[in-house]
Scaffold this motif. Structure first.
Motif, PDB file in Angstrom:
ATOM      1  N   HIS A 259       0.840  -1.195   0.000  1.00  0.00           N
ATOM      2  CA  HIS A 259       0.000   0.000   0.000  1.00  0.00           C
ATOM      3  C   HIS A 259       0.876   1.246   0.000  1.00  0.00           C
ATOM      4  N   ALA A 260       0.288   2.359  -0.417  1.00  0.00           N
ATOM      5  CA  ALA A 260       0.996   3.638  -0.483  1.00  0.00           C
ATOM      6  C   ALA A 260       0.977   4.316   0.880  1.00  0.00           C
ATOM      7  N   LYS A 261       1.620   5.499   0.968  1.00  0.00           N
ATOM      8  CA  LYS A 261       1.679   6.231   2.237  1.00  0.00           C
ATOM      9  C   LYS A 261       0.308   6.680   2.714  1.00  0.00           C
ATOM     10  N   ASN A 262      -0.612   6.899   1.774  1.00  0.00           N
ATOM     11  CA  ASN A 262      -1.957   7.337   2.160  1.00  0.00           C
ATOM     12  C   ASN A 262      -2.864   6.159   2.490  1.00  0.00           C
ATOM     13  N   SER A 263      -2.266   4.981   2.609  1.00  0.00           N
ATOM     14  CA  SER A 263      -2.954   3.746   3.008  1.00  0.00           C
ATOM     15  C   SER A 263      -3.728   3.088   1.872  1.00  0.00           C
ATOM     16  N   CYS A 264      -3.745   3.677   0.688  1.00  0.00           N
ATOM     17  CA  CYS A 264      -4.430   3.052  -0.440  1.00  0.00           C
ATOM     18  C   CYS A 264      -3.597   1.883  -0.972  1.00  0.00           C
TER      19      CYS A 264
ATOM     20  N   LEU B 275      -1.574  -0.452  -3.415  1.00  0.00           N
ATOM     21  CA  LEU B 275      -0.686  -0.076  -4.517  1.00  0.00           C
ATOM     22  C   LEU B 275      -0.804  -1.101  -5.637  1.00  0.00           C
TER      23      LEU B 275
ATOM     24  N   ARG C 284      -7.329  -3.441   3.780  1.00  0.00           N
ATOM     25  CA  ARG C 284      -6.807  -2.150   4.241  1.00  0.00           C
ATOM     26  C   ARG C 284      -7.742  -1.540   5.282  1.00  0.00           C
TER      27      ARG C 284
ATOM     28  N   ASP D  52      -6.413  -0.443   8.804  1.00  0.00           N
ATOM     29  CA  ASP D  52      -6.401   1.001   9.086  1.00  0.00           C
ATOM     30  C   ASP D  52      -7.841   1.455   9.284  1.00  0.00           C
TER      31      ASP D  52
END
Length: 374
Positions: free
Chosen positions: A275-280, A282, A323, A327
């Motif tokens: 996942h990316a830094k914004n939690s989405c 990848l 996710r 989160d």
């Protein structure tokens, strides 16, 4: 006797000569003093005229004086050299102090040698504005006003009065009053539809949340209610016309492909990776590495279309739900995509590859809208 008469005559001539010379010297001095006084007056008048012209500002002047202060101080006529030098130093120091303070100090001393009137003019410069400059300023002002109006028009303001960042446009909590009204009408309209419509909207599962799912579809059609309802109707029809809904969208990838999924991905590399830094989640894809000839040897185009339904509903849906469990702040069912275009060229993008990409893009944009975060 004769000698005495000669001496008396000589003394008389000498006395007359001295008297005449004395008279001439006296008149000359008077004439010089008068002339000197006239010159002083003329120079005073010229200096005052010049200072008045400076205060008014001439057409050819490069600056306009906003304020002019003239003070006249008359010094003693019989000033000693020491006093004159002290006065000159005082004037010089005062002039330097004025320059340091940002003013332009002009000191005109009329006849320094005579220690006459000293005229001091304190000037503050202002840049002169010509007609062409006024036109330029007017144009710039109009452009600035136009830009402000354009920015105001494009600015998104939520119902609470806050300015909305474009990244948050159309999401719950950032709707304008107009968008909120459309949202309520949309929710009321969906409540009258059958379950198939809701299944289309919640294609990734009901974990997404009603407000986020509804806003995702409304954003896809710019919050135009009629267009959004038409889109959902077409997506629902496509889900059933492809028989994907009857097959529960192929939960088993090998059943959809007729071959192992790992082998398929070696010829068509695209996969979720962390996942990316914004939690989405990848998503990484390499369209330049697609080997269409090899894919046609192990499966068919129809099976690859079936696999697409599996990849979106079961694959992407499971990533979003995972996710959400990891989160608690993850609410937006979107992913960050990385496209590796290495090797992509006219030779690799053949007719069959383009047909497959076009079909996949059509299905994704119609049935799974607004899932691209960036």
């Amino acid at each position: 006797m004769i000698r005495r008469l000669r001496n008396d005559r000589a003394n008389s001539r000498s006395s007359r000569s001295i008297s005449s010379a004395t008279t001439t010297s006296t008149s000359t001095r008077k004439s010089m003093v008068k002339k000197k006084g006239t010159m002083v007056e003329e120079r005073k008048k010229k200096s005052k005229k010049a200072l008045m012209a400076m205060s008014r500002g001439s057409k050819s002047s490069k600056s306009i004086c906003s304020t002019t202060t003239i003070s006249t101080a008359t010094s003693k006529k019989n000033t000693s050299p020491v006093q004159a030098q002290a006065q000159a130093q005082a004037r010089s120091q005062k002039n330097d102090d004025a320059k340091e303070n940002g003013d332009v100090s002009v000191k005109a001393s009329i006849f320094d040698n005579l220690d006459d009137d000293i005229v001091e003019v304190s000037l503050r410069p202002m840049t002169a504005v010509s007609e062409s400059d006024k036109v330029e300023v007017s144009k710039e002002s109009k452009e600035t006003d136009a830009n402000k109006k354009k920015a105001k028009k494009n600015t998104i303001i939520s119902s609470s009065g806050e300015i909305v960042d474009p990244q948050n446009w159309g999401f719950p909590g950032y709707l304008t009053q107009e968008e909120n009204d459309i949202y309520e009408k949309f929710a009321a309209e969906i409540s009258t539809k059958d379950k198939s419509w809701r299944d289309t909207i919640f294609s990734f599962g009901y974990n997404e949340g009603e407000e986020y799912a509804y806003c995702r579809w409304l954003r896809a059609r710019k919050f135009v209610l009629k267009d959004t309802l038409t889109m959902i109707k077409e997506a629902t029809a496509l889900r059933f016309s492809s028989n994907a809904a009857d097959a529960d969208f192929y939960p088993d990838p090998e059943t959809a492909l007729g071959v192992e999924e790992a082998l398929f991905k070696t010829l068509y590399p695209q996969v979720f990776a962390g996942h990316a830094k914004n939690s989405c989640p990848l998503f990484v894809s390499q369209p330049g590495k697609i080997q269409m000839t090899g894919l046609e040897c192990i499966t068919t185009i129809a099976n690859m279309h079936k696999y697409q339904w599996h990849a979106m509903i079961h694959g992407a849906g499971s990533e979003y739900r995972a996710r959400q469990r990891a989160d608690a702040d993850f609410r937006r069912f979107q992913s960050v995509a990385i496209l590796d275009l290495d090797g992509l060229g006219l030779g690799t993008v053949t007719g069959s590859v383009m047909d497959m990409i076009k079909h996949q893009s059509y299905v994704d944009s119609l049935c799974f809208p607004e899932t691209m975060n960036r």
